[in-house]
Design a protein around this motif. Structure first.
Motif: not given
Length: 406
Positions: A6-11, A388-399
């Motif tokens: 969930n964390q991006f590192v530039q290739p 920032a994390p690639l996915v907002p894991m605690h977003h209420p609409f993630l599901k």
């Protein structure tokens, strides 16, 4: 899912491409200043500034479309975008450097007295330009450009700041409701500014005023459609790239299908506006209106005029109509690149005919500057994705995004 990060590192490859293309743009700019910008030939100098105007405005509007997409879907409470929203947020970060570059170019045109591009800078003796001088003057142009670019940067930063709150810790039900409401309110602020700028005044000032004796009530919507579909194509490209790098685990073919639908739908919408503007002017056959299309349909621009339609209408229509095509990574990637290039051509046709006439060309300078902007997009988006994390894991609409199905 354990193999996904969930964390991006530039290739290294991404960094190299970003730096290499940016370097190409820097070399093209330096050579352009030496051989065109400082030239005593009027056509060379005009070409230099016209190319900078076209690219600075086009690429700024393209990256700014990402924040419009986020705010529009936020107002609609659309949950399906949450699995890749950080991609759009990262692209919107590029509004900061591109906004600064565009402002420098615009001020160089106005205060450098480049009247070959903006004829309204010298309205004396021209009744039409004198009649528009309350709107077309350096003071209003400068103030509204500052408000516009500054507003895009500030409100975009604010939306990204609010979004980061979904990374800290899970929301309770009440906290989630309040947070969604706050998102919605701030997205509405951005949409209002967007409506007052991109879909109304800014295309008039920055682009339509190049042909200051001519006007179209559809011009701003036309410009918006052109830049927005290119912005959606850019989002799709980065989503596919990240998927191929092993990221965005909750983004599936269903999401890609919806991005493809945006690319298809707004290509058709752009064509509707293009045809409506052209058809009304052709049918009325009023000389002061037809001059805009006479310069583009006949002469040096004839090939680009029809290429514009082929790239931006026929290709998306024929290729993206089938549902399977919108789920195919290779096809969507190819069409996204085609759409971005096609609307670059569209903006070229908006800018060049009036100031350059038959002296326009697409050569080393035009291509080099465009590649430089592409390199900067790769570089700045890559850096933004790392923060920032690639996915907002605690977003209420993630599901809703995880179970998204079309």
């Amino acid at each position: 899912m354990a193999s996904y990060s969930n964390q991006f590192v530039q290739p290294a490859g991404m960094k190299k491409w970003g730096m290499a293309l940016t370097a190409v743009g820097a070399v093209a700019l330096a050579a352009g200043i030496a051989f065109l910008g400082l030239s005593k030939d009027e056509h060379d100098s005009t070409r230099f500034w016209a190319v900078l105007l076209q690219n600075s405005v086009y690429w700024l509007l393209v990256v700014n479309a990402a924040m419009f997409f986020l705010c529009a879907t936020t107002l609609a409470w659309a949950g399906w975008t949450q699995s890749f929203r950080r991609v759009a947020e990262a692209i919107s970060v590029v509004v900061i450097p591109f906004g600064i570059l565009a402002f420098i170019v615009l001020m160089g045109l106005v205060f450098g007295h480049q009247h070959h591009i903006y004829h309204w800078l010298t309205p004396e003796g021209d009744k039409i330009l004198e009649g528009k001088s309350g709107f077309l003057n350096p003071t209003f142009f400068t103030i509204w450009s500052i408000i516009t670019i500054g507003g895009w940067i500030f409100l975009g930063w604010n939306m990204r700041r609010i979004s980061r709150e979904a990374d800290d810790q899970p929301f309770t039900t009440e906290e989630g409701k309040k947070w969604i409401f706050k998102n919605t309110v701030h997205a509405a602020f951005y949409i209002v500014l967007f409506a007052l700028t991109v879909t109304s005044s800014i295309p008039w000032l920055w682009l339509m005023s190049i042909d200051a004796h001519w006007y179209s009530t559809m011009y701003s919507w036309y410009t918006f459609a052109s830049s927005f579909v290119a912005g959606m194509a850019l989002i799709a490209l980065f989503v596919i790239y990240l998927k191929n790098q092993g990221h965005l685990p909750f983004t599936t073919e269903e999401h890609l299908h919806d991005l493809g639908k945006f690319m298809f739908a707004f290509s058709v919408f752009w064509t509707y506006l293009w045809f409506s503007q052209y058809m009304l002017i052709w049918y009325a056959n009023i000389p002061e209106e037809t001059e805009y299309f006479k310069a583009r349909v006949w002469g040096e621009y004839r090939g680009l005029f029809y290429l514009n339609l082929a790239l931006n209408f026929l290709s998306p229509l024929l290729v993206l109509m089938k549902a399977g095509a919108k789920r195919n990574y290779t096809i969507v990637s190819f069409m996204a690149i085609l759409i971005i290039v096609g609307h670059w051509v569209d903006f070229y046709l908006m800018v060049m005919p009036k100031p350059l006439g038959d002296h326009a060309t697409i050569s080393w300078f035009e291509i080099g500057i465009a590649l430089g902007y592409v390199g900067m997009i790769i570089w700045f988006v890559g850096r933004a994705l790392e923060k920032a994390p690639l996915v907002p894991m605690h977003h209420p609409f993630l599901k809703e995004s995880v179970i998204h199905h079309t």
